[in-house]
Design an enzyme around this catalytic site. Structure first.
Site, PDB file in Angstrom:
ATOM      1  N   ARG A 116       0.623  -1.433  -0.177  1.00 28.69           N
ATOM      2  CA  ARG A 116      -0.067  -0.156   0.105  1.00 28.69           C
ATOM      3  C   ARG A 116       0.804   0.829   0.037  1.00 28.69           C
ATOM      4  O   ARG A 116       0.539   2.146  -0.067  1.00 28.69           O
ATOM      5  CB  ARG A 116      -0.641   0.189   1.518  1.00 28.69           C
ATOM      6  CG  ARG A 116      -2.054   0.689   1.258  1.00 28.69           C
ATOM      7  CD  ARG A 116      -3.149   0.906   2.432  1.00 28.69           C
ATOM      8  NE  ARG A 116      -2.683   1.074   3.034  1.00 28.69           N
ATOM      9  CZ  ARG A 116      -2.390   0.400   4.294  1.00 28.69           C
ATOM     10  NH1 ARG A 116      -3.397  -1.348   4.740  1.00 28.69           N
ATOM     11  NH2 ARG A 116      -2.115   0.324   5.783  1.00 28.69           N
ATOM     12  N   TYR A 168     -13.749  21.544 -12.014  1.00 31.50           N
ATOM     13  CA  TYR A 168     -15.073  20.669 -12.595  1.00 31.50           C
ATOM     14  C   TYR A 168     -16.001  19.925 -11.140  1.00 31.50           C
ATOM     15  O   TYR A 168     -15.878  19.997 -10.547  1.00 31.50           O
ATOM     16  CB  TYR A 168     -13.519  19.624 -12.325  1.00 31.50           C
ATOM     17  CG  TYR A 168     -13.436  18.342 -12.960  1.00 31.50           C
ATOM     18  CD1 TYR A 168     -14.231  17.766 -13.859  1.00 31.50           C
ATOM     19  CD2 TYR A 168     -13.353  16.886 -11.766  1.00 31.50           C
ATOM     20  CE1 TYR A 168     -13.925  16.292 -14.337  1.00 31.50           C
ATOM     21  CE2 TYR A 168     -13.532  15.647 -12.312  1.00 31.50           C
ATOM     22  CZ  TYR A 168     -14.152  15.448 -13.553  1.00 31.50           C
ATOM     23  OH  TYR A 168     -13.719  13.870 -13.277  1.00 31.50           O
ATOM     24  N   ASP A 206      -5.095  22.355  -9.559  1.00 32.64           N
ATOM     25  CA  ASP A 206      -5.913  21.612 -10.401  1.00 32.64           C
ATOM     26  C   ASP A 206      -4.818  21.393 -12.145  1.00 32.64           C
ATOM     27  O   ASP A 206      -5.527  22.647 -12.723  1.00 32.64           O
ATOM     28  CB  ASP A 206      -7.769  21.270 -11.138  1.00 32.64           C
ATOM     29  CG  ASP A 206      -7.528  19.743 -11.910  1.00 32.64           C
ATOM     30  OD1 ASP A 206      -6.589  19.708 -12.395  1.00 32.64           O
ATOM     31  OD2 ASP A 206      -8.718  19.332 -11.091  1.00 32.64           O
ATOM     32  N   LYS A 212      -5.580  11.740 -17.743  1.00 30.56           N
ATOM     33  CA  LYS A 212      -5.506  12.809 -18.761  1.00 30.56           C
ATOM     34  C   LYS A 212      -4.103  11.980 -19.911  1.00 30.56           C
ATOM     35  O   LYS A 212      -4.387  11.545 -20.276  1.00 30.56           O
ATOM     36  CB  LYS A 212      -6.085  14.199 -18.221  1.00 30.56           C
ATOM     37  CG  LYS A 212      -7.712  14.201 -17.723  1.00 30.56           C
ATOM     38  CD  LYS A 212      -8.457  13.605 -18.208  1.00 30.56           C
ATOM     39  CE  LYS A 212      -9.990  13.399 -17.415  1.00 30.56           C
ATOM     40  NZ  LYS A 212     -10.197  14.058 -16.447  1.00 30.56           N
TER      41      LYS A 212
HETATM   42  C1  LIG Z   1     -10.755  14.241 -15.463  1.00 30.23           C
HETATM   43  C2  LIG Z   1     -10.546  15.498 -14.764  1.00 30.23           C
HETATM   44  C3  LIG Z   1     -10.524  15.545 -13.285  1.00 30.23           C
HETATM   45  C4  LIG Z   1     -10.968  14.316 -12.160  1.00 30.23           C
HETATM   46  O1  LIG Z   1     -10.156  13.178 -12.576  1.00 30.23           O
HETATM   47  P1  LIG Z   1      -9.736  11.873 -12.933  1.00 30.23           P
HETATM   48  O2  LIG Z   1      -9.140  10.453 -13.158  1.00 30.23           O
HETATM   49  O3  LIG Z   1     -11.334  10.926 -13.664  1.00 30.23           O
HETATM   50  O4  LIG Z   1     -10.858  10.739 -11.513  1.00 30.23           O
HETATM   51  C5  LIG Z   1     -10.409  16.008 -12.372  1.00 30.23           C
HETATM   52  N1  LIG Z   1      -9.957  18.100 -12.875  1.00 30.23           N
HETATM   53  C6  LIG Z   1     -10.072  17.664 -14.280  1.00 30.23           C
HETATM   54  C7  LIG Z   1      -9.617  18.997 -14.815  1.00 30.23           C
HETATM   55  C8  LIG Z   1     -10.822  16.668 -15.193  1.00 30.23           C
HETATM   56  O5  LIG Z   1     -10.550  17.248 -16.188  1.00 30.23           O
END
Ligand SMILES: *Cc1c(COP(=O)(O)O)cnc(C)c1O
Length: 418
Positions: free
Chosen positions: A82, A135, A207, A232
């Site tokens: 973990r 988001y 973010d 992404k």
């Molecule tokens: C997709 C996304 C997230 C969340 O990510 P996941 O891996 O799908 O949980 C957070 N912030 C932004 C800007 C995103 O596009």
């Protein structure tokens, strides 16, 4: 008790295994590493893995200790599954280096990375200020879960800049930014917000999924913690999920402690795919940028398109911030078409051949997503009159992509009756 007899092959294996030199990667220590070299060489140790270029995916829970002294030695990095593996540690090192951070924790996806960052900064009774362009699942996390733990959230105009000073109260302990907002693309003035909160015990979380550290490094602009949906651009192929949290010196101990307490880590296979994605992140980002700008400019030239929201275009209201804080742009932007019924939107998106509808982005394939921020926002109204669409530009032929959209826009125009 009779000692178990160990087979000769096992003994040979153990002897060989021990003789493999555990040579550490030299690349960070001896000379400053440029980004693309780091993406290529970071987190790899061929000499420690039988010469294989890639680090293997360790699927494991138990790590066995050689003797009591090593069981007692808590400085050993890998003590239990973990807490990560050599592969996850290598991936963390790459992200740490890219973001100019002190350390990085992996998470199973972006949302869990965001929850880790927020829970590390906030205690019961505290307040978090969040950009209104955030988001949507981040908003849900704050409004539905954090409130249960006595933490309140307030939303602010994404373009507030230094004006955030007026919102700060004694309970404010975190500011959450997403620059640009991944649907509406307002940029936030990180240096101005950082100056406004300086001297207070407030963690600024950004973010940075859109830009990636190749185009923007929020910690250098005054942020404390950077989160990514590694799902992404890091993974880049729509085949795995990952989140990362990187922090500066002040916030790193709390991030690590919170991640361990919550048991947050990414899976071995997703970490393997994300590490593989990292090897081509540089070339992919350049190509996504070129294609997204090409398509955004083309859309701006289409009569029916009322607005294109791409921070690198001269028409974008935050272009000055973009030029100051970013060295490149991403794959994702939005555009607006005249207001129309749901059936008109369906005429457009249901018959596209190449742009599929989907929530994620960052992969090789182009995507489109109709969205309506009017229902989501609480601090500032969404003033664009029309229907908005977000596109992720993948690696199809550009002429094919334009032809697909051109036919769709024509269907939109016809069914609108203009
Ligand atoms: C997709 C996304 C997230 C969340 O990510 P996941 O891996 O799908 O949980 C957070 N912030 C932004 C800007 C995103 O596009």
């Amino acid at each position: 008790m009779v000692a178990p007899k160990i087979a000769a092959t096992t003994l040979t294996y153990l002897a060989q295994h021990k003789s493999i030199p555990m040579k550490k990667s030299k690349i960070h220590k001896d000379h400053p590493t440029r980004t693309e070299t780091l993406l290529t060489h970071g987190g790899r140790e061929p000499a420690a893995h039988g010469g294989f270029v890639n680090m293997p995916a360790y699927r494991g829970s138990t790590i066995v200790f050689e003797d009591l002294a090593s069981l007692d030695d808590h400085t050993i990095r890998h003590r239990y599954g973990r807490q990560g593996t050599p592969l996850t540690a290598g991936l963390e090192d790459i992200v740490t280096e890219l973001e100019g951070a002190v350390g990085t924790c992996l998470a199973p996806n972006g949302v869990s990375a965001i929850s880790l960052a927020l829970m590390a900064c906030l205690d019961a009774g505290d307040e978090v200020l969040i950009t209104d362009s955030v988001y949507e699942p981040t908003r849900k996390l704050a409004d539905k879960l954090l409130t249960r733990f006595g933490i309140s959230a307030r939303y602010f105009d994404p373009r507030i800049g230094a004006g955030i000073a007026d919102l700060l109260g004694p309970a404010t302990k975190a500011v959450f930014l997403e620059s640009p907002g991944s649907l509406t693309f307002e940029l936030q003035d990180i240096p101005a917000i950082s100056s406004a909160v300086s001297g207070r015990d407030i963690g600024i979380i950004v973010d940075n999924s859109w830009a990636t550290p190749l185009s923007c490094r929020p910690l250098a602009l005054g942020a404390d913690i950077v989160v990514h949906s590694g799902t992404k651009m890091f993974v880049g192929h729509s085949d795995a999920m990952l989140g990362t949290v990187s922090a500066n010196e002040k916030h790193w101990p709390r991030i690590l402690e919170t991640a361990h307490a919550l048991g947050i880590i990414a899976s071995p296979d997703d970490s393997f795919l994300a590490t593989r994605g990292m090897r081509t992140l540089g070339v992919r980002m350049k190509e996504h940028e070129r294609r997204a700008l090409d398509l955004a400019r083309w859309l701006e030239s289409q009569e029916i398109v009322t607005r294109v929201l791409h921070p690198a275009l001269p028409s974008h209201p935050d272009k000055a911030i973009f030029d100051r804080d970013f060295s490149g742009s991403g794959s994702l932007f939005s555009f607006v078409l005249p207001l129309a019924e749901r059936s008109v939107i369906a005429e457009f998106v249901d018959h596209l051949a190449l742009f599929a509808m989907g929530y994620s982005w960052g992969g090789f394939e182009s995507l489109i997503l109709p969205f309506d921020p009017t229902k989501i926002r609480t601090a500032t109204p969404w003033n664009e009159h029309g229907n908005a669409f977000r596109v992720h530009v993948g690696f199809e032929d550009m002429d094919d992509l334009k032809a697909d959209l051109a036919a769709g826009l024509e269907r939109y125009r016809k069914s609108l009756g203009t």
